[in-house]
Design an enzyme around this catalytic site. Sequence first.
Site, PDB file in Angstrom:
ATOM      1  N   PHE A   1      85.156  22.609   3.895  1.00  0.00           N
ATOM      2  CA  PHE A   1      84.886  23.967   4.379  1.00  0.00           C
ATOM      3  C   PHE A   1      85.372  24.060   5.820  1.00  0.00           C
ATOM      4  CE2 PHE A   1      81.746  27.424   2.957  1.00  0.00           C
ATOM      5  CZ  PHE A   1      82.286  27.521   1.697  1.00  0.00           C
TER       6      PHE A   1
ATOM      7  N   GLU B   1      84.964  31.174   1.120  1.00  0.00           N
ATOM      8  CA  GLU B   1      85.728  30.188   1.882  1.00  0.00           C
ATOM      9  C   GLU B   1      86.121  29.017   0.974  1.00  0.00           C
ATOM     10  OE1 GLU B   1      84.281  29.808   5.849  1.00  0.00           O
ATOM     11  OE2 GLU B   1      84.589  27.642   5.870  1.00  0.00           O
TER      12      GLU B   1
ATOM     13  N   ARG C   1      85.584  30.407  10.958  1.00  0.00           N
ATOM     14  CA  ARG C   1      85.801  31.796  10.550  1.00  0.00           C
ATOM     15  C   ARG C   1      86.239  32.708  11.686  1.00  0.00           C
ATOM     16  NH1 ARG C   1      80.595  32.265   6.470  1.00  0.00           N
ATOM     17  NH2 ARG C   1      81.539  31.000   4.824  1.00  0.00           N
TER      18      ARG C   1
ATOM     19  N   ARG D   1      78.987  30.964  13.290  1.00  0.00           N
ATOM     20  CA  ARG D   1      78.388  30.098  12.280  1.00  0.00           C
ATOM     21  C   ARG D   1      79.465  29.440  11.425  1.00  0.00           C
ATOM     22  NH1 ARG D   1      77.337  30.658   7.013  1.00  0.00           N
ATOM     23  NH2 ARG D   1      77.614  32.904   6.849  1.00  0.00           N
TER      24      ARG D   1
END
Lengths: 578, 257
Positions: free
Chosen positions: A119, A247, A278, A382
Amino acid sequence: MIKRCDVLVVGGGLAGLRAALEAQANGLNVVIASKLYPVRSHSGAAQGGINAALANHPEGQNDNPGLHAFDTVKGSDYLADQDAVEIMTAAAPDVIYQLDHWGCPFSRLANGRVAQRPFGGAGFPRTCYGADKTGHYILQTLYEQVIKNHIETLNEWLVISLIVENKTCSGVIAFNLQSGQLEIIEAGAVIVATGGSGRIYGKSSNAFTSTGLGMAIAYRAGVPLKDMEFIQFHPTTIIGKNILMTEGCRGEGGYLVNKNNERFMKKYAPDKMELAPRDIVSRSIQTEINEGLGFTDPAFGGYVYLDIRHLGADKITERLPGVVEICTDFLGINPIKEPIPVQPGQHYTMGGIDTDKDGVTEVQGLYAAGECACVSVHGANRLGGNSLLETLVFGQRAGAHAAQYVAGRAKQKFNESLPDYFLKQQESRLQQLTMGAGPDKIGAGTENPYQIRNELNKTMDALVGIFRTESDLKYALSGIEALKQRFRKIKAPGIFSSFNYHLLWVLELEGNLDVAEAIVKGALARRESRGSHSRRDFPKRDDVHWLKHTLATYTKEGAVLSDRPVTITKFQPQERKY
Amino acid sequence: MLNFHVFRFDPSKDKESRFDRFEVPSLGSGMTVLDGLYYILENLDQTLAFRSSCRAGACGSCAMHISAGGGALGGNGQYRLACNTLIETLIPGAINNNVTGQIMIRPLAHLPVLKDLVVDLTNFFRHYETIKPYLITTASLPDKEFIQSTKQRKKIDKMIDCILCGACYGSCPVAAGRPDYLGPHALLKAARFLFDSRDTADEERIKLVGHNAGAFRCHTIFNCQQVCPKDIDPAGAIARLKMKIILDKLRRFFGRS
């Protein structure tokens, strides 16, 4: 009839259910009040996964909670409180094991262990997943435990106000949608777990019901909202409806390409490419679009392609079935054969109700957990996969602390007249709002509240988005002021009737306007660029002046700002490169 | 232009239900039935009651009966989610080519109407709760996760995707006549745990669904499978349940455990 309980949890998503389970496990009488049915909560729409340094993945065997903490802090652009982050990442593996023991159907590796995928912003494949429906599986699992433990749920009760006196919370006033009546719930402690405020924006991946009313009621009750200027824009939402494309698409190897079929992330994050955090990926996409390198849809604006075709039909069907469903249902395209048109969309509220590591707020007996709260573990940005983790870790901690607080107090003596006083206050407020009673004659006007909401959405989309400037933000602030004035002239007939959704939306809008003001004021004040907050007029991070949290306190005249230092333990701020 | 014919009923006021007709303009490409309902609430009738939340086919709030076309309405309808039902799919040409469309909307069947499109889900969730919808295991818990092979995990694929929207329940003719019938959603959930390698409560689960308001009440009509917005096959899962129950009975009959 007045309802009474030891601990009242407001909200039936992951943080709320986890808090309720924990408080009940401590032997207390717990009630959950949700404006929906708990299984409808927006936690269930989370797709890609939940981070924990299990070291299950063959490429992740050297992973550990300390590295997870570092990635989280770096991802936060050093605004996260590092003690809280360390608590979260250390607790993460046991969270996953407990979910598994409760029956959560995580996908598996060939050796039978919980599967993990790469991720954004993570050093290892650390994100545990159940296909691309992880939030749904975890939400179902927690709801199943709530049933098993016979926790009472008040479904379709919208909490509209907190009973707070002398900085102590002793319950709430709620609007029971079915009966159409206002009700009192007295509680030794109240845990607010109502989710984010995404729907202040128009282009948002969030459910229509993610409005932030829970934040607004805590804010009005005297708890500051923290770091509200940090709004996460998810890089990949489908054009039009702005529904999330996980994602996980990029985690599994998907590409982002511009109109020249170029993987443009090489210009912005040459190492991590599509798996940069992000904030960086969203800025990159927006830059491509702004420079004319994206595509344009006449109705939905600029976009780029998310291309997963090269992953092959088998992998896509197995790991990303929800992506196929969404593309088929809403765009009429098959992502196995066609690239997916995506654009950044509002996705997550990093800020929220100011709490400590145990969900404790400035008001005694009032707790908050999950997206509505700000601990802060996400800081200015985040990482994907950390929000589900946060709900479970800090939901549990809030539940435990609230239980301890209630059990440790002398047997609760409810002040007989206090709840009634608050009930009457809310009744007369709603009457003013809906029937034009009282000196302000609100509700007797001609303004359509939905038009006000639509204009708020447009203002936030256009002026408080990925890139910000002082002049845009000032313009947004005066726009919100004007909308607040117009709100006082709304047309809102009717009040105490069954399933009065119109009243529900009016109350949500009232909260939206307050929270939006806190977002914009925070953004205006913060004269630097950090994480998701990107000021064109102040493009650099400024640790000398701005390595601190923003606190917005409610006053009748609007939000008043102050600040608080960031807790730094192991990781000294350094330049953030990917 | 679209004509929405929406079921209306307020038990506190109305003696009988009715359909109200609302003229809703085309809201452009991607417009869904839910967008139409919101248009009505926001611009035409602020008393209309319907549930919704995620608008992305994930939360299960907005299951209802939707039929569309030009002629006889209601005959070709289906239980669907309003949020992922595109107008253009229901009525080709209605969005961009000025085709006038008729859309008729009713609440989920077999559950009492509380107001307009909002039904009372008490019975629906009660049935769900009676099958013990949670993992039961007598095994001692491992320090880490249970080891579950990909093959074992595959046995519960799809069944775990249920969003409890109620479309299957509304479409089930058995549920129509038998409010005590557990329903496809509850039986699906029972199967989901019965076939989960981590669950050890086979015997108890078989008792919970092996009665005459349980699995054998299903007449295998397959409406549930046809309408499920998540492409789950509750009828198939119930068939697996039946087989499991029968095998269990045979085993008992022949005295083998």
